[in-house]
Design a protein around this motif. Structure first.
Motif, short mmCIF file in Angstrom:
data_model
loop_
_atom_site.label_atom_id
_atom_site.label_comp_id
_atom_site.label_asym_id
_atom_site.label_seq_id
_atom_site.Cartn_x
_atom_site.Cartn_y
_atom_site.Cartn_z
N THR A 291 0.82 -1.21 0.00
CA THR A 291 0.00 0.00 0.00
C THR A 291 0.85 1.25 0.00
O THR A 291 0.56 2.24 -0.67
N ALA A 292 1.96 1.22 0.78
CA ALA A 292 2.84 2.37 0.90
C ALA A 292 4.25 1.89 1.27
O ALA A 292 4.43 0.76 1.72
N LEU A 293 5.22 2.79 1.07
CA LEU A 293 6.59 2.53 1.46
C LEU A 293 7.04 3.65 2.39
O LEU A 293 7.11 4.81 1.97
N ALA A 294 7.32 3.34 3.64
CA ALA A 294 7.76 4.35 4.60
C ALA A 294 9.27 4.50 4.51
O ALA A 294 10.00 3.51 4.64
N PRO A 295 9.78 5.71 4.30
CA PRO A 295 11.23 5.90 4.18
C PRO A 295 11.95 5.76 5.52
O PRO A 295 11.48 6.24 6.55
N VAL A 296 13.09 5.08 5.50
CA VAL A 296 13.94 4.94 6.68
C VAL A 296 15.39 5.12 6.25
O VAL A 296 15.72 4.91 5.08
N ASP B 208 16.10 0.99 2.27
CA ASP B 208 15.78 2.35 2.72
C ASP B 208 14.28 2.61 2.81
O ASP B 208 13.85 3.77 2.75
N HIS B 209 13.50 1.56 2.93
CA HIS B 209 12.06 1.74 3.07
C HIS B 209 11.47 0.56 3.85
O HIS B 209 12.10 -0.49 3.97
N VAL B 210 10.28 0.79 4.38
CA VAL B 210 9.53 -0.25 5.09
C VAL B 210 8.17 -0.38 4.41
O VAL B 210 7.38 0.58 4.40
N PRO B 211 7.87 -1.54 3.83
CA PRO B 211 6.55 -1.74 3.22
C PRO B 211 5.45 -1.67 4.28
O PRO B 211 5.62 -2.19 5.39
N VAL B 212 4.36 -1.04 3.93
CA VAL B 212 3.23 -0.88 4.85
C VAL B 212 1.95 -1.33 4.15
O VAL B 212 1.67 -0.91 3.03
N GLU B 213 1.21 -2.18 4.82
CA GLU B 213 -0.10 -2.61 4.32
C GLU B 213 -1.19 -2.07 5.25
O GLU B 213 -0.99 -2.02 6.47
#
Length: 259
Positions: free
Chosen positions: A57-62, A67-72
């Motif tokens: 659904t989204a990719l949170a930057p870290v 360099d990202h965290v998948p988010v559902e």
């Protein structure tokens, strides 16, 4: 309102949202702490060996690798689940940032953590395991032995001091309205430092009163905190007096909190 963790693993699996190589799944956030309400979201953390490759659904930057965290985002029985997929390696990298070695050489190390990384570390202590109890217990032990408390206290006190200086300077310049706003910000950071020094992590202002009631400390009674937080003593005819009182309160906290 609290959450019963039973059934969550099966729900994730049934929706195809549970990686085969998962090492831990746990719940966190306001609902888990009993602070939530009927409109609150449930934060679900899934930790695996390999990064999740399915469309998200989204990719949170870290500031990690990856360099990202998948988010559902799904809705289960009327409750929104925010599911974040982390790798074990990303967690290792976060703990490397908050090591004592890193803090000893860089007291601004908190600036290296993104908001998602900060949330991850802050929520470990109050998380409820769905599976992977040993993994969660080990990471909690790692958190306790890290420099995270000193890092966050130092950052909050530095920010509080900066806004105190702003408030004092603005008062001298006759910019009273700006001084009031700076004093409010300074107080918020000072109280955050007080909470963290007592082991109550969290930076969201909406839970500040809740966190205040959770900690045991003798620096400031809740009644005094709440009077300042709600600006009970603010007199529109003499705002400078309120600013000066808040500045004194911030300085008292800063002097007594241990980094």
């Amino acid at each position: 309102m609290r959450v019963d963790p039973s059934g969550h693993l099966a729900e994730l699996a049934a929706r195809g949202l549970l990686p085969e190589d998962h090492r831990a799944v746990y719940l966190a956030g306001s609902l888990v702490r009993g602070w939530g309400n009927s409109g609150s979201d449930l934060d679900v953390y899934v930790v695996s060996a390999a990064p999740r490759t399915a469309p998200s659904t989204a990719l949170a930057p870290v500031a990690l690798t990856p360099d990202h965290v998948p988010v559902e985002v799904v809705h289960v029985d009327g409750v929104r689940w925010d599911i974040e997929y982390w790798t074990d390696s990303q967690v290792d990298q976060m703990f490397a940032k908050v090591s004592w070695e890193e803090f000893d050489t860089n007291h601004s190390v908190a600036d290296l953590l993104t908001s998602h990384e900060m949330d991850f570390l802050e929520r470990l202590g109050s998380a409820v395991s769905v599976t992977g109890e040993e993994w969660l217990a080990g990471r909690r032990t790692q958190l306790e032995s890290s420099a995270i408390r000193s890092i966050l206290v130092s950052r909050a006190l530095n920010l509080s001091d900066l806004f105190v200086e702003d408030a004092v300077g603005q008062l001298k310049a006759g910019d009273v309205e700006s001084a009031v706003l700076s004093a409010k910000l300074a107080f918020g950071y000072a109280v955050n430092a007080l909470h963290v020094s007592c082991g109550e992590f969290g930076h969201s202002a909406k839970w500040r009163a809740r966190r205040f009631r959770q900690v045991e400390q003798t620096i400031m009674p809740f009644e005094e905190y709440w009077a300042i937080e709600t600006m009970r003593g603010y007199d529109p005819a003499n705002p400078a007096a309120w600013v000066e009182d808040v500045v004194l309160a911030c300085r008292r906290i800063s002097m007594e909190v241990v980094i």
